[in-house]
Design a protein around this motif. Sequence first.
Motif, short mmCIF file in Angstrom:
data_model
loop_
_atom_site.label_atom_id
_atom_site.label_comp_id
_atom_site.label_asym_id
_atom_site.label_seq_id
_atom_site.Cartn_x
_atom_site.Cartn_y
_atom_site.Cartn_z
N LEU A 225 0.87 -1.18 0.00
CA LEU A 225 0.00 0.00 0.00
C LEU A 225 0.90 1.22 0.00
O LEU A 225 1.79 1.35 0.85
N LEU A 226 0.67 2.13 -0.95
CA LEU A 226 1.47 3.34 -1.05
C LEU A 226 0.57 4.55 -0.87
O LEU A 226 -0.47 4.67 -1.54
N LEU A 227 0.97 5.46 0.02
CA LEU A 227 0.20 6.67 0.30
C LEU A 227 1.10 7.88 0.05
O LEU A 227 2.25 7.92 0.50
N HIS A 228 0.55 8.90 -0.65
CA HIS A 228 1.38 10.03 -1.04
C HIS A 228 0.52 11.26 -1.25
O HIS A 228 -0.57 11.17 -1.83
N GLY A 229 1.00 12.41 -0.81
CA GLY A 229 0.35 13.67 -1.11
C GLY A 229 0.71 14.15 -2.49
O GLY A 229 1.88 14.06 -2.89
N ASP A 230 -0.28 14.66 -3.23
CA ASP A 230 0.02 15.06 -4.61
C ASP A 230 0.73 16.40 -4.72
O ASP A 230 1.11 16.82 -5.80
N GLN A 231 0.94 17.08 -3.58
CA GLN A 231 1.69 18.34 -3.56
C GLN A 231 3.01 18.20 -2.81
O GLN A 231 3.55 19.17 -2.32
N ASP A 232 3.53 17.00 -2.73
CA ASP A 232 4.77 16.73 -2.00
C ASP A 232 5.94 17.39 -2.73
O ASP A 232 6.23 17.06 -3.88
N THR A 233 6.62 18.32 -2.05
CA THR A 233 7.75 19.03 -2.66
C THR A 233 9.09 18.40 -2.29
O THR A 233 10.13 18.84 -2.78
N ASP A 234 9.08 17.40 -1.43
CA ASP A 234 10.31 16.72 -1.04
C ASP A 234 10.50 15.44 -1.84
O ASP A 234 11.49 15.27 -2.56
N VAL A 235 9.55 14.52 -1.72
CA VAL A 235 9.55 13.29 -2.51
C VAL A 235 8.40 13.38 -3.50
O VAL A 235 7.23 13.40 -3.10
N PRO A 236 8.66 13.46 -4.79
CA PRO A 236 7.57 13.61 -5.77
C PRO A 236 6.56 12.47 -5.66
O PRO A 236 6.94 11.31 -5.49
N CYS A 237 5.29 12.82 -5.78
CA CYS A 237 4.23 11.82 -5.76
C CYS A 237 4.45 10.76 -6.83
O CYS A 237 4.06 9.59 -6.67
N GLU A 238 5.11 11.15 -7.92
CA GLU A 238 5.38 10.21 -9.01
C GLU A 238 6.20 9.01 -8.54
O GLU A 238 6.16 7.94 -9.18
#
Length: 294
Positions: A225-238
Motif C-alpha cells: 500500500l502506497l500513500l502520497h500527497g500530490d503536492q509533495d515538494t520533497d519526494v515527488p508523488c510520481e
Amino acid sequence: MSCRDKETRTYKQLSQGAIQADIYYEGSGSPVIVYIHGGALIFGTRAWLPAEQIERYTSAGFSVVNIDYRLAPETKLQDIVQDIQDALAWVRTTALQWYDFDVERLAVIGSSAGGYLSLLSGTWTSKPKAIVSFYGYGDIKGDWYTRPSAFYCSRPTVSRDEAFSHTGDRELTDGPFDRFPFYLYCRQQGTWVREVSGMDPLLRGHAVSAFNPVELITPAYPPALLLHGDQDTDVPCEQSVQMYERLLVKGIPAKLVTIEGAEHAFDNQFDQPVVQQAFDAVIDFLKLHLQSEA
C-alpha cells in the motif's frame, strides 16, 4: 499493553553503542508491525512516530516494534540496510522470548526514507507479509534524487563545509533536525545517493541497483500500500505512482492512495478527516493481508 506501556529493547549491539526498538505488545498471537522512521537516512529517531499513530495500530490489535537504525553519512546505506534486516531477524527470533506475537503475520511500515526502506524490504529473501509506504520512494537512481532539486535550490545555498559541519565522525542512531543542512546540501547538489551510499550512481549504477526497489520487484514481492500527497515538494508523488505501476505489471496486489493537496509528512496532521480516512485504508489493508491462516 497500551500505547503508554512501551518496552524498550536492544536489537543490535555495536562497538559504539546499542540500536534500540520500542515494543508495544498487543498479546499472544497478535500480528506485528515493524515501523521505520524517516529523515532521508540522515536525521530522525524512532521517537518521531506520533502517539496517535501508535494508538491507531495497537487499538486495531497490532503489536508495534518501532526501530532506530544508524544514520548517514557516518554510516553508509549498505550498513543501514543491514540494520533493518537485523531488526526483522530479531523480531522473528530473539524477541519471541518476551513477546509471542505472530511473526508469520509481519508488516513493515515506514515514512519517507523509512518508506523507501520498507519498499526495499520486499526485495529481500526474508520478506514481510505486507508493506505500507507513506510518501516513500522506489527509485533512488531517478533524476529527482541524482540531480539538483529545483525546490531546494530556491533556498539559500549550503556550502560543503557548512553541510559537513552538521555531521560527525562516529555512528549515531538519533539524528536531530539540526542535521537538515547536510540533507539540503545533498538535494541542492544532487549528491544524496553518493553521500549516503558512498557510490556514484553514474559510475556504479549496477551497485546502486542492488538498493533500488523499483528494479528488484519479482512475483514474490509482498502486497503493498502506497500513500502520497500530490503536492509533495520533497519526494515527488510520481515516486509512489511509478512503484505502484511497476508492482501491478509484476502482478503484485498493490493499492495507491493519493491525498489531494497534501504535502510531505501529511500523516502528522492526524486530526484531519482525509488523514483519518488514509489510516482507515491502512488498517483495512493490514487486516486483509495479515489475516490468520489458522
